[in-house]
Design a protein around this motif. Structure first.
Motif, mmCIF file in Angstrom:
data_model
loop_
_atom_site.group_PDB
_atom_site.id
_atom_site.type_symbol
_atom_site.label_atom_id
_atom_site.label_comp_id
_atom_site.label_asym_id
_atom_site.label_seq_id
_atom_site.Cartn_x
_atom_site.Cartn_y
_atom_site.Cartn_z
ATOM 1 N N LEU A 138 0.831 -1.205 0.000
ATOM 2 C CA LEU A 138 0.000 0.000 0.000
ATOM 3 C C LEU A 138 0.866 1.255 0.000
ATOM 4 N N GLY A 139 1.990 1.211 0.712
ATOM 5 C CA GLY A 139 2.917 2.330 0.696
ATOM 6 C C GLY A 139 3.481 2.572 -0.691
ATOM 7 N N TRP A 140 3.828 1.481 -1.383
ATOM 8 C CA TRP A 140 4.343 1.600 -2.745
ATOM 9 C C TRP A 140 3.277 2.174 -3.677
ATOM 10 N N LEU A 141 2.038 1.693 -3.530
ATOM 11 C CA LEU A 141 0.944 2.191 -4.363
ATOM 12 C C LEU A 141 0.673 3.670 -4.082
ATOM 13 N N THR A 142 0.840 4.089 -2.828
ATOM 14 C CA THR A 142 0.652 5.501 -2.486
ATOM 15 C C THR A 142 1.675 6.372 -3.194
ATOM 16 N N GLY A 143 2.957 5.983 -3.117
ATOM 17 C CA GLY A 143 3.997 6.749 -3.803
ATOM 18 C C GLY A 143 3.796 6.774 -5.303
ATOM 19 N N ALA A 173 5.022 -2.257 -12.547
ATOM 20 C CA ALA A 173 5.219 -3.658 -12.938
ATOM 21 C C ALA A 173 5.317 -4.625 -11.759
ATOM 22 N N PRO A 174 6.025 -4.294 -10.649
ATOM 23 C CA PRO A 174 6.093 -5.259 -9.537
ATOM 24 C C PRO A 174 4.730 -5.648 -8.982
ATOM 25 N N LEU A 175 3.799 -4.724 -8.974
ATOM 26 C CA LEU A 175 2.466 -5.044 -8.467
ATOM 27 C C LEU A 175 1.761 -6.039 -9.382
ATOM 28 N N LEU A 176 1.975 -5.898 -10.685
ATOM 29 C CA LEU A 176 1.410 -6.869 -11.627
ATOM 30 C C LEU A 176 2.079 -8.229 -11.489
ATOM 31 N N LEU A 177 3.387 -8.221 -11.277
ATOM 32 C CA LEU A 177 4.109 -9.493 -11.120
ATOM 33 C C LEU A 177 3.623 -10.245 -9.890
ATOM 34 N N LEU A 201 -2.697 -7.342 -2.122
ATOM 35 C CA LEU A 201 -3.015 -5.922 -2.247
ATOM 36 C C LEU A 201 -4.461 -5.725 -2.660
ATOM 37 N N TRP A 202 -4.831 -6.284 -3.798
ATOM 38 C CA TRP A 202 -6.218 -6.242 -4.256
ATOM 39 C C TRP A 202 -6.846 -7.587 -3.891
ATOM 40 N N GLU A 203 -7.655 -7.609 -2.851
ATOM 41 C CA GLU A 203 -8.132 -8.867 -2.291
ATOM 42 C C GLU A 203 -8.967 -9.684 -3.260
ATOM 43 N N TRP A 204 -9.607 -9.046 -4.232
ATOM 44 C CA TRP A 204 -10.450 -9.776 -5.176
ATOM 45 C C TRP A 204 -9.632 -10.682 -6.098
ATOM 46 N N MET A 205 -8.306 -10.502 -6.136
ATOM 47 C CA MET A 205 -7.474 -11.326 -7.012
ATOM 48 C C MET A 205 -7.311 -12.754 -6.501
ATOM 49 N N ASN A 206 -7.603 -12.989 -5.227
ATOM 50 C CA ASN A 206 -7.491 -14.334 -4.659
ATOM 51 C C ASN A 206 -8.865 -14.773 -4.158
ATOM 52 N N PRO A 207 -9.485 -15.756 -4.803
ATOM 53 C CA PRO A 207 -10.837 -16.169 -4.397
ATOM 54 C C PRO A 207 -10.903 -16.767 -3.004
ATOM 55 N N TRP A 232 -7.025 0.761 -9.641
ATOM 56 C CA TRP A 232 -5.881 0.722 -8.732
ATOM 57 C C TRP A 232 -6.206 1.212 -7.323
ATOM 58 N N PHE A 233 -7.167 2.110 -7.196
ATOM 59 C CA PHE A 233 -7.482 2.674 -5.879
ATOM 60 C C PHE A 233 -8.854 2.238 -5.374
ATOM 61 N N MET A 234 -9.873 2.402 -6.199
ATOM 62 C CA MET A 234 -11.220 2.084 -5.743
ATOM 63 C C MET A 234 -11.398 0.593 -5.489
ATOM 64 N N SER A 235 -10.750 -0.249 -6.320
ATOM 65 C CA SER A 235 -10.958 -1.690 -6.162
ATOM 66 C C SER A 235 -10.172 -2.274 -4.994
ATOM 67 N N LEU A 236 -9.415 -1.452 -4.258
ATOM 68 C CA LEU A 236 -8.814 -1.937 -3.019
ATOM 69 C C LEU A 236 -9.901 -2.417 -2.066
ATOM 70 N N GLU A 237 -11.046 -1.747 -2.108
ATOM 71 C CA GLU A 237 -12.258 -2.209 -1.414
ATOM 72 C C GLU A 237 -13.315 -2.392 -2.489
#
Length: 427
Positions: A45-50, A98-102, A114-120, A207-212
């Motif tokens: 989340l810190g990385w996404l903020t920066g 790119a690291p977030l996608l990896l 990070l994005w909880e919906w990515m893991n069922p 990237w931001f709204m889908s965090l929740e």
């Protein structure tokens, strides 16, 4: 600054920015690895903020450069060259994403850290898993890793492609003086503005709204646009301050240019407040649980009903990010005085960072034994946040200075048809 230093953009600042960027990004990378290893989303989340902060600055500058062209603005010609140099940072921002996608693709059971919906298999506050959630089932056609990745590549493709052609139109015209570059720049901007508007809107959604992902707001993209314009204007004012006092714009960037940039800053201060208030008011009035929880975790602990630290951050945004700059920029003297305007730009940029922080960091942390099944993520400022902001910002600053030194162009667009009007611009 000597002629040699002006020619290469200043080796000292370039080395300083590069060193800060490499050190910050290296520390941020350590945070990403430790976050994935410890199943702790906070470093991510810190990385996404920066990343979100510096991306918003670049997006605001891209929109400004296109608006100057599409409206055939004369006063903005002097300022535009600084924007064009800054646009060279978009490839860096793409690499930083790119690291977030990896992690999403190769993190396996950690893919949804990070994005909880990515893991069922991620747990939700109601005791269910993401894969059993009816709301996710309805959104899964949009929220899936493959489509998410394709969209991210598309967004950066739009940003990088438009930046490349806007820079090319400007730099090539400096060489041959052909007016065709002005027409091409205008046409690219006319088509690029709606493309960028769509890209920044859906990027904010993704990237931001889908965090929740339960939460949604059709105004969220406009919030990101308003914030990006404020940030882009603030950085432009800061750059022009340094370039006009000790760099390439000495005797060129004048009081009238400062005044117009300040007026735009005041305009987007009001616009940002209007969007934020409207979003809050509509959600408050509708009182739908899937919407109200997003603000609730930024105001109170739903288990105890007590105010939390995020509430004070929200108050800081109301009074610090709106009322203070709004009242300050109403005064004519504050818009034209060099030092006063620089103070306003630094103030706005600081609170814009707080705004991004307020939108990204808070979240629901699933906690067994609590009444609601979760607790709000507490307010903290961690080393990973600072590392990302300094690291990504340092590399972007280095790219700006590198563009200054590597492009064989003048300090201003000397062969732009409206350059004389811009040089003699007055209030």
């Amino acid at each position: 600054m000597s002629a040699a230093e002006k020619a290469d953009g200043g080796m000292g600042p370039k080395i300083l920015f590069l060193a800060a960027g490499v050190a910050g990004c290296a520390l941020g990378a350590i945070g990403l690895v430790s976050g994935v290893s410890d199943d702790d989303p906070r470093p991510l989340l810190g990385w996404l903020t920066g990343l979100g902060f510096w991306l918003s600055v670049a997006v605001g500058m891209l929109m400004m450069a296109m608006l100057f062209r599409v409206f055939n603005s004369s006063w903005g010609v002097v300022v535009r060259r600084q924007l064009e140099h800054c646009l060279s940072a978009f490839p860096v921002l793409a690499i930083c994403f790119a690291p977030l996608l990896l992690i999403a693709w190769f993190g396996e059971e950690k893919s949804g850290i990070l994005w909880e919906w990515m893991n069922p298999h991620n747990s939700l506050p109601d005791g269910h898993q993401v894969g059993q959630d009816i709301l996710y089932e309805k959104k899964s056609g949009f929220l899936n890793v493959m489509f998410f990745s394709v969209r991210a590549i598309l967004y950066f493709g739009i940003f990088i492609g438009l930046s490349h052609w806007l820079r090319k139109c400007s730099f090539e015209q400096d060489k041959d003086g052909d007016p065709k570059w002005t027409r091409l720049g205008h046409n690219i901007s006319a088509g690029g503005i709606p493309l960028t508007a769509l890209a920044l809107t859906f990027a904010a959604f993704d990237w931001f709204m889908s965090l929740e992902y339960h939460w949604f707001s059709t105004m969220y993209g406009v919030w990101f646009f308003a914030g990006s314009m404020r940030a882009g204007l603030a950085v432009t004012i800061i750059i022009c301050f340094f370039q006009s006092t000790r760099g390439r714009l000495q005797g060129i960037y004048n009081q009238a240019h400062r005044y117009d940039l300040a007026c735009l800053s005041l305009t987007f201060t009001i616009f940002w407040a209007y969007i934020c208030f409207s979003q809050y008011f509509l959600i408050y009035h509708a009182n739908i649980p899937e919407e109200t929880f997003w603000y609730q975790i930024r105001e109170i602990d739903p288990n105890t009903g007590e105010k939390i630290t995020w509430w004070w951050v929200g108050m800081g945004l109301i009074f610090g990010h709106f009322f203070a700059p709004f009242l300050y920029l109403l005064w004519y003297r504050n818009k034209i005085d060099v030092q006063r305007l620089l103070f306003a730009a630094c103030w706005i940029l600081t609170f814009h960072l707080l705004d991004v922080y307020w939108n990204v960091i808070p979240g629901r942390v699933v906690t067994a034994g609590t009444e609601m099944g979760y607790v709000p993520r507490p307010f903290t400022i961690e080393i990973w946040d600072i590392a990302a902001i300094v690291g990504i910002g340092g590399i972007c600053g280095f790219r700006y200075l590198q563009s200054l030194s590597q492009t064989e162009v003048e300090d201003i667009p000397v062969r732009d048809p409206r350059i004389l009007e811009s040089l003699h611009h007055h209030e």
